[in-house]
Design a protein around this motif. Structure first.
Motif, PDB file in Angstrom:
ATOM      1  N   ARG A 208    -103.700 -57.434 -10.526  1.00 16.35           N
ATOM      2  CA  ARG A 208    -102.603 -58.830 -10.523  1.00 16.35           C
ATOM      3  C   ARG A 208    -104.131 -59.972 -11.121  1.00 16.35           C
TER       4      ARG A 208
ATOM      5  N   SER B  49    -101.637 -62.678 -12.928  1.00 10.60           N
ATOM      6  CA  SER B  49    -102.164 -64.159 -12.643  1.00 10.60           C
ATOM      7  C   SER B  49    -102.173 -64.868 -13.605  1.00 10.60           C
TER       8      SER B  49
ATOM      9  N   GLU C 222     -99.855 -68.180 -14.941  1.00  7.48           N
ATOM     10  CA  GLU C 222    -100.002 -69.903 -14.694  1.00  7.48           C
ATOM     11  C   GLU C 222    -100.804 -70.363 -16.509  1.00  7.48           C
TER      12      GLU C 222
END
Length: 145
Positions: A121, A125, A129
């Motif tokens: 995760r 992420s 981002e």
């Protein structure tokens, strides 16, 4: 194939170069990950492209190469696929994504990373981002997303 002996003989000269923007050592038969990492680190101020896929540096060498690439602040394209990096923590790839702000292409295919749901995760992420990362190849890495 250049192999470790050929690479070792040119590594000292490479480390002295001040304007190398692209380091492409694909399928060169390099197994000395520490030496490869030291060359990348020495060139970190100027490198925009690091492509060292298909060199069998093993898990420790792959981790070392990824950490060296993380020092390359201007790097845009990174190819560290199929380096026999089985068992390397996904954290080193996350570090590259987070530290290399100019990164637009990342190829890590063919390395089996160890990670749990939390690391996976964090990786997803970091990729989502990242402002410039537009191309990512994680095929054959054992990631579920």
């Amino acid at each position: 194939l250049m192999g470790d002996i050929g690479f070792a003989s040119m590594a000292a000269g490479l480390k002295q170069c001040k304007h190398v923007r692209e380091l492409s050592l694909v399928l060169c038969g390099i197994t000395d990950g520490a030496l490869l990492s030291s060359v990348i680190a020495a060139l970190s101020a100027t490198l925009h492209v690091v492509s060292v896929c298909h060199n069998h540096v093993g898990a420790a060498g792959h981790e070392s190469v990824c950490r060296a690439v993380s020092q390359c602040k201007n790097v845009r394209k990174v190819g560290v696929g199929y380096m026999h990096g089985h068992g390397v923590s996904l954290d080193v790839v996350i570090e590259m994504v987070e530290k290399c702000a100019e990164l637009s292409e990342l190829y890590v295919w063919g390395n089996q990373y160890t990670c749990g749901d939390v690391e996976e995760r964090r990786f997803v992420s970091a990729v989502r981002e990242h402002a410039k990362l537009g191309e990512l190849d994680t095929s054959g890495c054992g990631l579920s997303e």
